[in-house]
Design a protein around this motif. Sequence first.
Motif, PDB file in Angstrom:
ATOM      1  N   GLY A 182       0.852  -1.008   0.149  1.00 18.96           N
ATOM      2  CA  GLY A 182      -0.012  -0.136  -0.090  1.00 18.96           C
ATOM      3  C   GLY A 182       0.856   1.367  -0.048  1.00 18.96           C
ATOM      4  N   LEU A 183       1.919   1.405   0.881  1.00 15.08           N
ATOM      5  CA  LEU A 183       2.785   2.576   0.810  1.00 15.08           C
ATOM      6  C   LEU A 183       3.647   2.542  -0.404  1.00 15.08           C
ATOM      7  CD1 LEU A 183       4.414   1.920   4.579  1.00 15.08           C
ATOM      8  CD2 LEU A 183       2.869   3.829   3.689  1.00 15.08           C
ATOM      9  N   ARG A 184       3.777   1.685  -1.067  1.00 14.41           N
ATOM     10  CA  ARG A 184       4.518   1.701  -2.443  1.00 14.41           C
ATOM     11  C   ARG A 184       3.612   2.362  -3.569  1.00 14.41           C
ATOM     12  NH1 ARG A 184       6.395  -3.681  -5.126  1.00 14.41           N
ATOM     13  NH2 ARG A 184       6.798  -4.149  -3.148  1.00 14.41           N
ATOM     14  N   TYR A 185       2.281   2.214  -3.250  1.00 10.87           N
ATOM     15  CA  TYR A 185       1.567   2.518  -4.469  1.00 10.87           C
ATOM     16  C   TYR A 185       0.623   3.778  -3.950  1.00 10.87           C
ATOM     17  CZ  TYR A 185       3.242  -1.581  -7.272  1.00 10.87           C
ATOM     18  OH  TYR A 185       4.095  -2.437  -7.664  1.00 10.87           O
ATOM     19  N   GLN A 204      -8.142   0.542  -3.317  1.00 11.11           N
ATOM     20  CA  GLN A 204      -7.532   1.491  -4.243  1.00 11.11           C
ATOM     21  C   GLN A 204      -7.208   2.736  -3.543  1.00 11.11           C
ATOM     22  OE1 GLN A 204     -10.360   2.362  -7.532  1.00 11.11           O
ATOM     23  NE2 GLN A 204     -10.698   0.182  -7.787  1.00 11.11           N
ATOM     24  N   ASN A 205      -5.981   3.364  -4.002  1.00  8.69           N
ATOM     25  CA  ASN A 205      -5.720   4.843  -3.456  1.00  8.69           C
ATOM     26  C   ASN A 205      -6.524   5.923  -3.679  1.00  8.69           C
ATOM     27  OD1 ASN A 205      -4.939   5.488  -5.834  1.00  8.69           O
ATOM     28  ND2 ASN A 205      -2.721   5.220  -5.794  1.00  8.69           N
ATOM     29  N   ILE A 206      -6.348   7.119  -3.307  1.00 11.29           N
ATOM     30  CA  ILE A 206      -7.100   8.271  -3.404  1.00 11.29           C
ATOM     31  C   ILE A 206      -7.321   8.609  -4.774  1.00 11.29           C
ATOM     32  CG2 ILE A 206      -6.852   9.010  -0.889  1.00 11.29           C
ATOM     33  CD1 ILE A 206      -4.768  10.987  -2.059  1.00 11.29           C
ATOM     34  N   GLY A 222       0.617   0.842   7.585  1.00  8.21           N
ATOM     35  CA  GLY A 222       1.381   2.309   7.408  1.00  8.21           C
ATOM     36  C   GLY A 222       0.425   3.356   6.873  1.00  8.21           C
ATOM     37  N   LEU A 223      -0.604   2.811   6.391  1.00 10.12           N
ATOM     38  CA  LEU A 223      -1.473   3.844   5.365  1.00 10.12           C
ATOM     39  C   LEU A 223      -2.400   4.385   6.591  1.00 10.12           C
ATOM     40  CD1 LEU A 223      -2.443   1.736   2.298  1.00 10.12           C
ATOM     41  CD2 LEU A 223      -0.753   3.651   2.627  1.00 10.12           C
ATOM     42  N   GLN A 224      -2.895   5.801   6.198  1.00  6.42           N
ATOM     43  CA  GLN A 224      -3.940   6.088   6.921  1.00  6.42           C
ATOM     44  C   GLN A 224      -5.085   5.820   6.259  1.00  6.42           C
ATOM     45  OE1 GLN A 224      -3.509  10.492   7.039  1.00  6.42           O
ATOM     46  NE2 GLN A 224      -1.292  10.539   7.508  1.00  6.42           N
ATOM     47  N   LYS A 225      -6.361   5.596   7.072  1.00  8.32           N
ATOM     48  CA  LYS A 225      -7.600   5.131   6.386  1.00  8.32           C
ATOM     49  C   LYS A 225      -8.250   6.080   5.496  1.00  8.32           C
ATOM     50  CE  LYS A 225     -10.132   7.485  10.073  1.00  8.32           C
ATOM     51  NZ  LYS A 225     -11.121   7.377  11.412  1.00  8.32           N
ATOM     52  N   SER A 226      -7.866   7.384   5.530  1.00  9.11           N
ATOM     53  CA  SER A 226      -8.432   8.202   4.170  1.00  9.11           C
ATOM     54  C   SER A 226      -7.710   7.980   2.917  1.00  9.11           C
ATOM     55  CB  SER A 226      -8.209   9.518   4.641  1.00  9.11           C
ATOM     56  OG  SER A 226      -7.049  10.015   4.821  1.00  9.11           O
ATOM     57  N   TRP A 227      -6.415   7.244   3.028  1.00 10.24           N
ATOM     58  CA  TRP A 227      -5.761   6.690   1.668  1.00 10.24           C
ATOM     59  C   TRP A 227      -6.465   5.374   0.914  1.00 10.24           C
ATOM     60  CZ3 TRP A 227      -0.310   7.274   3.983  1.00 10.24           C
ATOM     61  CH2 TRP A 227       0.050   8.709   4.178  1.00 10.24           C
ATOM     62  N   VAL A 228      -7.506   4.773   1.851  1.00  7.98           N
ATOM     63  CA  VAL A 228      -7.753   3.596   1.206  1.00  7.98           C
ATOM     64  C   VAL A 228      -9.161   3.503   0.803  1.00  7.98           C
ATOM     65  CG1 VAL A 228      -7.829   1.098   1.602  1.00  7.98           C
ATOM     66  CG2 VAL A 228      -6.006   2.496   2.630  1.00  7.98           C
ATOM     67  N   LYS A 229      -9.620   3.213  -0.442  1.00  7.37           N
ATOM     68  CA  LYS A 229     -11.104   2.918  -0.712  1.00  7.37           C
ATOM     69  C   LYS A 229     -11.265   1.540  -1.068  1.00  7.37           C
ATOM     70  CE  LYS A 229     -11.320   7.507  -0.503  1.00  7.37           C
ATOM     71  NZ  LYS A 229     -11.967   8.121   0.332  1.00  7.37           N
ATOM     72  N   VAL A 230     -12.362   0.912  -0.488  1.00  6.10           N
ATOM     73  CA  VAL A 230     -12.873  -0.444  -0.904  1.00  6.10           C
ATOM     74  C   VAL A 230     -13.910  -0.451  -2.073  1.00  6.10           C
ATOM     75  CG1 VAL A 230     -13.915  -2.448   0.080  1.00  6.10           C
ATOM     76  CG2 VAL A 230     -12.181  -1.247   1.327  1.00  6.10           C
ATOM     77  N   VAL A 231     -13.529  -0.808  -3.225  1.00  8.41           N
ATOM     78  CA  VAL A 231     -14.415  -0.917  -4.135  1.00  8.41           C
ATOM     79  C   VAL A 231     -15.024  -2.336  -4.459  1.00  8.41           C
ATOM     80  CG1 VAL A 231     -14.779  -0.326  -6.815  1.00  8.41           C
ATOM     81  CG2 VAL A 231     -13.247   1.104  -5.231  1.00  8.41           C
ATOM     82  N   THR A 232     -16.311  -2.456  -4.663  1.00  8.84           N
ATOM     83  CA  THR A 232     -17.135  -3.776  -4.743  1.00  8.84           C
ATOM     84  C   THR A 232     -17.916  -3.715  -5.965  1.00  8.84           C
ATOM     85  OG1 THR A 232     -19.036  -3.095  -3.652  1.00  8.84           O
ATOM     86  CG2 THR A 232     -17.224  -3.726  -2.098  1.00  8.84           C
ATOM     87  N   SER A 233     -18.432  -4.830  -6.328  1.00 10.00           N
ATOM     88  CA  SER A 233     -19.382  -4.892  -7.457  1.00 10.00           C
ATOM     89  C   SER A 233     -19.136  -4.843  -8.990  1.00 10.00           C
ATOM     90  CB  SER A 233     -20.892  -4.076  -7.155  1.00 10.00           C
ATOM     91  OG  SER A 233     -21.139  -4.073  -5.716  1.00 10.00           O
TER      92      SER A 233
END
Length: 283
Positions: free
Chosen positions: A33-36, A72-74, A99-110
């Motif tokens: 996650g930190l890398r990308y 996915q990232n922001i 190491g990621l902040q929660k605001s940097w991660v999006k969960v995408v479904t469907s």
Amino acid sequence: MCSFAKRKILLAILAVAFTCSSALRMRGEPYEGLRYRNTRPNLNNRDASASGRIIGGQEAVEASAPWQVTLQNIYGNHFCGGAIIHDRFVVTAASCVSGLQKSWVKVVTSTNDWMGLAWQYDVSEIIVHCNFDKPLYHNDIALLKLSTLIAYDDKTKNITIADEDELVAGETLTMTGWGSATEGGAYPNALKQLKVKYLPYAQCRSAYSNSEDVDMGHLCTTSRNGEGACHGDTGGPLVNEQGQLVGIGNWGVPCGRGFPDVFAKLSFYADWIRSTINGCRQT
């Protein structure tokens, strides 16, 4: 050739694989996650038929893996996979989100197309196993608590966790993901799947020269040479023939070079998962 000589050759090959190529997670590398976290999707790469990291696999049928998510990232760029296991929880690899902040991660479904139309969820909490990477590659599991309940439909469902003890050597399992086909390559748009075979613990450790990198919390699979895992699908689900979740992608020697792919064994972490979802953080 004597067994000692064979062992030396195997160790040499393994050392080259981990230092000169690029393992899914090399020692000293940033977490996935930190890398990308600051990368942007390649909008010019819209070939849904492109070969995915599941080398030798095939494009998944729409909604055939409704528990699959893309992390996915922001900027909307895929970097890892995950699986829906609860109305507000997704399980993934700790190396994807540590190491990621929660605001940097999006969960995408469907969706079978990570760049297509889909539902997106914010993350309210990232819960990494407290013993992650102690030692390296161990306890590579995390839960993402979502800000809202998941909206279920024909393309979005949760998946139950199976009892790994029921697996037998050679049993067919299915891995899915969007990772790249080559080191540093772009992620394909279409979700791919690959049928693999369960490899018991002792045989997996033997394939890695009895390395402590493989422990009882891992589950391994094999496939034909030229098939297997590559970058971008860490955290992705491994499912048995009954449609139950048995593993989450952790590490290995990419891409399809004949070494087992290594997953977090979900039955091993079932108590941790249940207690965490119920509000307890004991391991």
